[in-house]
Design a protein around this motif. Structure first.
Motif, PDB file in Angstrom:
ATOM      1  N   HIS A  43       0.611  -1.292  -0.183  1.00 11.00           N
ATOM      2  CA  HIS A  43      -0.137   0.265  -0.213  1.00 11.00           C
ATOM      3  C   HIS A  43       0.807   1.484  -0.172  1.00 11.00           C
ATOM      4  N   PRO A  44       2.250   0.951  -0.850  1.00 10.41           N
ATOM      5  CA  PRO A  44       2.905   2.987  -0.305  1.00 10.41           C
ATOM      6  C   PRO A  44       2.425   3.673  -1.794  1.00 10.41           C
ATOM      7  N   LYS A  45       2.774   4.931  -1.133  1.00 11.13           N
ATOM      8  CA  LYS A  45       2.597   6.068  -2.250  1.00 11.13           C
ATOM      9  C   LYS A  45       4.022   6.314  -2.115  1.00 11.13           C
ATOM     10  N   THR A  46       4.634   6.046  -3.755  1.00 11.55           N
ATOM     11  CA  THR A  46       5.785   6.101  -4.287  1.00 11.55           C
ATOM     12  C   THR A  46       5.506   6.400  -5.510  1.00 11.55           C
ATOM     13  N   PHE A  47       6.224   7.876  -5.507  1.00  9.86           N
ATOM     14  CA  PHE A  47       6.677   8.263  -7.302  1.00  9.86           C
ATOM     15  C   PHE A  47       7.716   8.455  -7.828  1.00  9.86           C
ATOM     16  N   VAL A  48       8.042   8.136  -8.580  1.00  9.91           N
ATOM     17  CA  VAL A  48       9.470   9.010  -9.184  1.00  9.91           C
ATOM     18  C   VAL A  48       9.474   9.226 -10.526  1.00  9.91           C
ATOM     19  N   THR A  55       8.297  11.609  -4.229  1.00  6.14           N
ATOM     20  CA  THR A  55       7.573  11.637  -3.555  1.00  6.14           C
ATOM     21  C   THR A  55       7.199  10.016  -2.803  1.00  6.14           C
ATOM     22  N   VAL A  56       7.020  10.919  -1.168  1.00  3.00           N
ATOM     23  CA  VAL A  56       6.718   9.158  -0.164  1.00  3.00           C
ATOM     24  C   VAL A  56       5.525   9.615   0.829  1.00  3.00           C
ATOM     25  N   GLY A  57       4.863   9.275   0.659  1.00  6.44           N
ATOM     26  CA  GLY A  57       4.183   9.381   1.744  1.00  6.44           C
ATOM     27  C   GLY A  57       2.469   8.333   1.937  1.00  6.44           C
ATOM     28  N   THR A  58       1.280   9.004   2.077  1.00  7.29           N
ATOM     29  CA  THR A  58       0.187   8.517   1.936  1.00  7.29           C
ATOM     30  C   THR A  58      -0.856   8.781   1.237  1.00  7.29           C
ATOM     31  N   VAL A  59       0.061  10.329   0.190  1.00  7.54           N
ATOM     32  CA  VAL A  59      -0.869  10.692  -0.685  1.00  7.54           C
ATOM     33  C   VAL A  59      -1.633   9.376  -2.427  1.00  7.54           C
ATOM     34  N   TYR A  77      13.875  15.901  -3.796  1.00 11.26           N
ATOM     35  CA  TYR A  77      14.208  16.809  -5.147  1.00 11.26           C
ATOM     36  C   TYR A  77      15.406  16.698  -5.548  1.00 11.26           C
ATOM     37  N   GLN A  78      16.111  16.175  -6.422  1.00 10.92           N
ATOM     38  CA  GLN A  78      18.110  15.681  -6.533  1.00 10.92           C
ATOM     39  C   GLN A  78      18.190  15.064  -5.617  1.00 10.92           C
ATOM     40  N   SER A  79      17.772  14.312  -4.204  1.00 11.85           N
ATOM     41  CA  SER A  79      18.446  13.791  -3.444  1.00 11.85           C
ATOM     42  C   SER A  79      18.854  12.470  -3.823  1.00 11.85           C
ATOM     43  N   ARG A  80      20.237  12.028  -3.072  1.00 15.49           N
ATOM     44  CA  ARG A  80      20.308  10.424  -3.162  1.00 15.49           C
ATOM     45  C   ARG A  80      19.298   9.909  -2.187  1.00 15.49           C
ATOM     46  N   ALA A  81      18.500  10.496  -2.135  1.00 15.41           N
ATOM     47  CA  ALA A  81      16.865   9.138  -1.377  1.00 15.41           C
ATOM     48  C   ALA A  81      16.035   9.137  -2.681  1.00 15.41           C
ATOM     49  N   VAL A  82      16.155   9.640  -3.845  1.00 15.55           N
ATOM     50  CA  VAL A  82      15.748   9.404  -4.587  1.00 15.55           C
ATOM     51  C   VAL A  82      16.207   7.791  -5.474  1.00 15.55           C
ATOM     52  N   LYS A  83      17.098   7.696  -6.139  1.00 21.23           N
ATOM     53  CA  LYS A  83      17.901   6.868  -6.120  1.00 21.23           C
ATOM     54  C   LYS A  83      17.154   5.619  -5.421  1.00 21.23           C
ATOM     55  N   GLN A  84      17.088   6.134  -3.965  1.00 21.49           N
ATOM     56  CA  GLN A  84      16.915   4.978  -3.390  1.00 21.49           C
ATOM     57  C   GLN A  84      15.181   4.144  -3.473  1.00 21.49           C
ATOM     58  N   VAL A  85      14.638   5.480  -3.307  1.00 22.57           N
ATOM     59  CA  VAL A  85      13.089   5.143  -3.622  1.00 22.57           C
ATOM     60  C   VAL A  85      13.069   4.533  -5.292  1.00 22.57           C
ATOM     61  N   LYS A  86      13.603   4.525  -6.335  1.00 18.97           N
ATOM     62  CA  LYS A  86      12.911   4.004  -7.445  1.00 18.97           C
ATOM     63  C   LYS A  86      14.103   2.328  -7.343  1.00 18.97           C
ATOM     64  N   ASP A  88      14.034   0.608  -4.866  1.00 17.21           N
ATOM     65  CA  ASP A  88      12.691  -0.021  -3.994  1.00 17.21           C
ATOM     66  C   ASP A  88      12.334  -0.625  -4.660  1.00 17.21           C
ATOM     67  N   TYR A  89      11.116   0.203  -5.667  1.00 16.00           N
ATOM     68  CA  TYR A  89      10.668   0.362  -6.397  1.00 16.00           C
ATOM     69  C   TYR A  89      10.853  -1.605  -7.426  1.00 16.00           C
ATOM     70  N   LEU A  90      11.939  -0.919  -8.172  1.00 17.89           N
ATOM     71  CA  LEU A  90      12.664  -1.938  -9.234  1.00 17.89           C
ATOM     72  C   LEU A  90      12.573  -3.389  -8.378  1.00 17.89           C
ATOM     73  N   GLU A  91      13.097  -2.912  -7.002  1.00 18.08           N
ATOM     74  CA  GLU A  91      12.894  -4.342  -6.166  1.00 18.08           C
ATOM     75  C   GLU A  91      11.557  -5.165  -6.211  1.00 18.08           C
ATOM     76  N   THR A  92      10.296  -4.250  -5.769  1.00 19.04           N
ATOM     77  CA  THR A  92       9.150  -4.716  -5.344  1.00 19.04           C
ATOM     78  C   THR A  92       8.772  -5.380  -7.029  1.00 19.04           C
ATOM     79  N   LEU A  93       9.070  -4.749  -7.878  1.00 23.44           N
ATOM     80  CA  LEU A  93       8.766  -5.447  -9.670  1.00 23.44           C
ATOM     81  C   LEU A  93       8.913  -7.102  -9.656  1.00 23.44           C
TER      82      LEU A  93
END
Length: 124
Positions: A43-48, A55-59, A77-86, A88-93
């Motif tokens: 049930h995550p709400k993440t967008f890359v 974005t990461v949150g409940t929206v 925005y232009q944070s190292r965390a953006v790559k981490q979110v991406k 994580d998503y690719l691992e989820t796939l």
């Protein structure tokens, strides 16, 4: 544009899940990758976007979440965390089933019910 959406294979609310699946036909035909997470509930709400914004949150991306509820989200925005979110998503796939046009085929009655339920989508 590479657009991918992941939804739960195991629903928490069956009516919402049924309504969500009613949109698959058009999205898959338009080239959107639809993936259902099969390893449990998700049930995550993440967008890359463009490897620069996330974005990461409940929206949820709907009227209620954006304008009526007090939802929380973090914009990256232009944070190292953006790559981490991406990443994580690719691992989820790896734990998802890709939805095909064949998966979207259904009989007339199911299609009629899906289309009728979509009328109420903004409310559920």
């Amino acid at each position: 544009v590479d657009v991918r959406i992941t939804t739960p294979y195991i629903p928490d609310k069956k009516l919402v899940h049924f309504c969500t699946r009613s949109h698959y036909r058009e999205l898959v035909k338009a080239g959107v990758g639809i993936y259902e997470y099969t390893a449990g509930f998700i049930h995550p709400k993440t967008f890359v976007a463009d490897d620069r914004v996330a974005t990461v949150g409940t929206v949820n991306m709907d009227f209620r979440s954006l304008y009526l509820h007090f939802e929380c989200g973090t914009w990256l925005y232009q944070s190292r965390a953006v790559k981490q979110v991406k990443d994580d998503y690719l691992e989820t796939l790896a734990h998802c089933k890709k939805i095909t046009e064949e998966d979207c085929r259904c009989n007339f009655i199911t299609r009629f019910i899906q289309d009728a339920v979509r009328i109420f989508a903004p409310l559920i």
